[in-house]
Motif scaffolding. Structure first.
Motif, PDB file in Angstrom:
ATOM      1  N   THR A  18       7.161  16.357   1.742  1.00 36.84           N
ATOM      2  CA  THR A  18       6.308  15.177   1.584  1.00 36.84           C
ATOM      3  C   THR A  18       6.927  14.191   0.592  1.00 36.84           C
ATOM      4  N   GLY A  19       6.801  12.906   0.896  1.00 40.07           N
ATOM      5  CA  GLY A  19       7.245  11.853  -0.011  1.00 40.07           C
ATOM      6  C   GLY A  19       6.399  10.613   0.186  1.00 40.07           C
ATOM      7  N   PHE A  20       6.471   9.682  -0.763  1.00 35.15           N
ATOM      8  CA  PHE A  20       5.679   8.456  -0.619  1.00 35.15           C
ATOM      9  C   PHE A  20       6.467   7.264  -1.117  1.00 35.15           C
ATOM     10  N   THR A  21       6.071   6.096  -0.607  1.00 35.46           N
ATOM     11  CA  THR A  21       6.674   4.840  -1.029  1.00 35.46           C
ATOM     12  C   THR A  21       5.650   3.737  -0.815  1.00 35.46           C
ATOM     13  N   ALA A  22       5.955   2.539  -1.269  1.00 34.27           N
ATOM     14  CA  ALA A  22       5.087   1.384  -1.048  1.00 34.27           C
ATOM     15  C   ALA A  22       5.592   0.596   0.155  1.00 34.27           C
ATOM     16  N   LEU A  34       0.837  -1.192   0.000  1.00 31.70           N
ATOM     17  CA  LEU A  34       0.000   0.000   0.000  1.00 31.70           C
ATOM     18  C   LEU A  34       0.875   1.246   0.000  1.00 31.70           C
ATOM     19  N   THR A  35       0.271   2.381  -0.269  1.00 28.02           N
ATOM     20  CA  THR A  35       1.014   3.633  -0.319  1.00 28.02           C
ATOM     21  C   THR A  35       1.171   4.217   1.077  1.00 28.02           C
ATOM     22  N   ALA A  36       2.396   4.608   1.416  1.00 33.36           N
ATOM     23  CA  ALA A  36       2.679   5.298   2.674  1.00 33.36           C
ATOM     24  C   ALA A  36       3.144   6.709   2.344  1.00 33.36           C
ATOM     25  N   VAL A  37       2.485   7.694   2.944  1.00 35.55           N
ATOM     26  CA  VAL A  37       2.809   9.096   2.713  1.00 35.55           C
ATOM     27  C   VAL A  37       3.461   9.651   3.971  1.00 35.55           C
ATOM     28  N   PHE A  38       4.670  10.175   3.836  1.00 35.77           N
ATOM     29  CA  PHE A  38       5.407  10.756   4.948  1.00 35.77           C
ATOM     30  C   PHE A  38       5.467  12.268   4.751  1.00 35.77           C
ATOM     31  N   ALA A  39       4.992  13.003   5.752  1.00 32.14           N
ATOM     32  CA  ALA A  39       5.020  14.460   5.694  1.00 32.14           C
ATOM     33  C   ALA A  39       5.625  14.985   6.990  1.00 32.14           C
ATOM     34  N   ALA A  69      13.169  -2.510   4.059  1.00 30.74           N
ATOM     35  CA  ALA A  69      13.921  -2.317   2.820  1.00 30.74           C
ATOM     36  C   ALA A  69      13.318  -1.198   1.975  1.00 30.74           C
ATOM     37  N   GLU A  70      11.983  -1.069   2.003  1.00 30.42           N
ATOM     38  CA  GLU A  70      11.316  -0.021   1.224  1.00 30.42           C
ATOM     39  C   GLU A  70      11.685   1.374   1.707  1.00 30.42           C
ATOM     40  N   LEU A  71      12.202   1.473   2.943  1.00 28.52           N
ATOM     41  CA  LEU A  71      12.641   2.752   3.505  1.00 28.52           C
ATOM     42  C   LEU A  71      14.164   2.865   3.527  1.00 28.52           C
ATOM     43  N   THR A 121       2.067  -4.121   9.047  1.00 28.11           N
ATOM     44  CA  THR A 121       3.484  -4.237   9.389  1.00 28.11           C
ATOM     45  C   THR A 121       3.903  -3.094  10.309  1.00 28.11           C
ATOM     46  N   ALA A 122       4.612  -3.440  11.400  1.00 28.27           N
ATOM     47  CA  ALA A 122       5.170  -2.423  12.284  1.00 28.27           C
ATOM     48  C   ALA A 122       6.368  -1.758  11.604  1.00 28.27           C
ATOM     49  N   VAL A 123       6.428  -0.436  11.682  1.00 30.98           N
ATOM     50  CA  VAL A 123       7.455   0.321  10.982  1.00 30.98           C
ATOM     51  C   VAL A 123       8.180   1.241  11.967  1.00 30.98           C
ATOM     52  N   GLN A 124       9.499   1.257  11.882  1.00 27.50           N
ATOM     53  CA  GLN A 124      10.301   2.253  12.580  1.00 27.50           C
ATOM     54  C   GLN A 124      10.941   3.160  11.529  1.00 27.50           C
TER      55      GLN A 124
END
Length: 250
Positions: free
Chosen positions: A201-205, A154-159, A177-179, A210-213
Motif C-alpha cells: 500500500t502507498g499514497f500520494t496526492a 486529494l489523497t489517492a491510496v493504491f493497494a 507528475a504526481e505518479l 482527473t482521469a488517471v492511467q
C-alpha cells in the motif's frame, strides 16, 4: 599509598579532601541557577511539528456574522462548532476571510466553513466535506469560495497484492507528475509488513476530477525494473474525498 583520614596527632578530619567536593557542588548549583535545567532548555528550543497552511475563503456575511472553519483534526476543532477556528477580515479585504494554521504534514485533512450569526446561530456549508492533502515541503495556501466545492489535491491510496522475492519492492507509476510520469525513478513506493504481506500500500496526492492511467512495477536489488503485464490501468479521481484502489499484480 593510603592517605590518613585525619591529621596526625589531632584526630581532626583532613580538610583538603573535602575541598574538591564542595567546589564542584557550588559550581553545579551556580550553573543550574543561571542556565536552568539543560533538558528544559533543549525542549523549549524544539519547533512544533506542523506545516503552515493559509486558508482564504470568499464569503459574504451580514453585520455581526463570523466565518469559521472546522474539520477532521484537533487543530480545526474536530468538527465541533464550539471549537471551530475563526477567520478574520477587514474593510479592505472583505469579502475575503483568512486564517493561518499549523497542521500535521503528510496526510489528508477534511474541513468545512461555517458562519456564526450575531445571535449565535450556526450555518454550515451544504456541500460535501472539503479535502486537502497537507504537503511536507512547505507552506500551503487554499483559496475557497463559500458553498462552492474546491479543486484541492486529494489523497489517492493504491493497494495491490503482489508476491516478491527478498530485496524486491513494489511501486506505482502513471501518466501524472504526481505518479512519476511513467519514470520508474520517480514512481511512488508502496510498503508492506509481515502482518499484511503480500498486500502493498502507498499514497500520494492527486488532482480531483482527473482521469488517471497507472501501473505497478517491481524494483530488484540490482536496480532493474519489472513492469506488470497488461494494458495501463485507469481510474478517475473524485471531486473531493479520497480515491482508493485495490488491485492484484498481473
Amino acid at each position: 599509598m593510603t592517605l590518613p583520614q585525619s591529621l596526625p596527632g589531632t584526630g581532626r578530619p583532613r580538610p583538603l579532601g573535602l575541598l574538591p567536593t564542595l567546589v564542584t557542588a557550588l559550581l553545579a548549583a551556580l550553573l543550574t541557577t543561571l542556565l536552568g535545567p539543560v533538558g528544559s532548555a533543549r525542549a523549549d528550543q524544539q519547533d512544533p511539528a506542523g506545516v503552515p497552511v493559509r486558508l482564504r475563503v470568499t464569503a459574504t456575511t451580514e453585520p455581526g456574522d463570523t466565518v469559521l472553519v472546522t474539520g477532521s483534526t484537533a487543530e480545526l476543532g474536530a468538527w465541533d462548532p464550539a471549537r471551530a477556528v475563526p477567520l478574520s477580515t477587514d474593510a479592505r479585504s472583505y469579502p475575503a476571510w483568512t486564517v493561518t494554521l499549523t497542521l500535521p504534514p503528510g496526510g489528508q485533512i477534511q474541513y468545512k466553513y461555517l458562519k456564526r450569526t450575531a445571535v449565535g446561530t450556526v450555518v454550515w456549508e451544504d456541500i460535501p466535506d472539503r479535502a486537502f492533502f497537507v504537503s511536507t515541503s512547505g507552506e500551503s495556501e487554499l483559496d475557497d469560495r463559500w458553498n462552492v466545492a474546491g479543486g484541492h489535491p486529494l489523497t489517492a491510496v493504491f493497494a495491490t497484492t503482489a508476491t516478491t522475492v527478498p530485496g524486491q519492492n513494489v511501486y506505482v507509476s502513471g501518466n501524472l507528475a504526481e505518479l512519476g510520469g511513467w519514470d520508474p525513478a520517480k514512481a511512488v513506493p508502496l510498503s508492506t509488513s509481515y502482518k499484511v504481506y503480500p498486500e502493498w500500500t502507498g499514497f500520494t496526492a492527486l488532482p480531483p476530477n482527473t482521469a488517471v492511467q497507472y501501473k505497478y512495477l517491481k524494483k530488484n536489488p540490482d536496480g532493474s525494473v519489472v513492469w506488470e503485464d497488461g494494458p495501463n490501468r485507469t481510474t478517475t479521481t473524485p471531486p473531493t474525498g479520497t480515491l482508493t484502489v485495490h488491485d492484484s499484480w498481473r
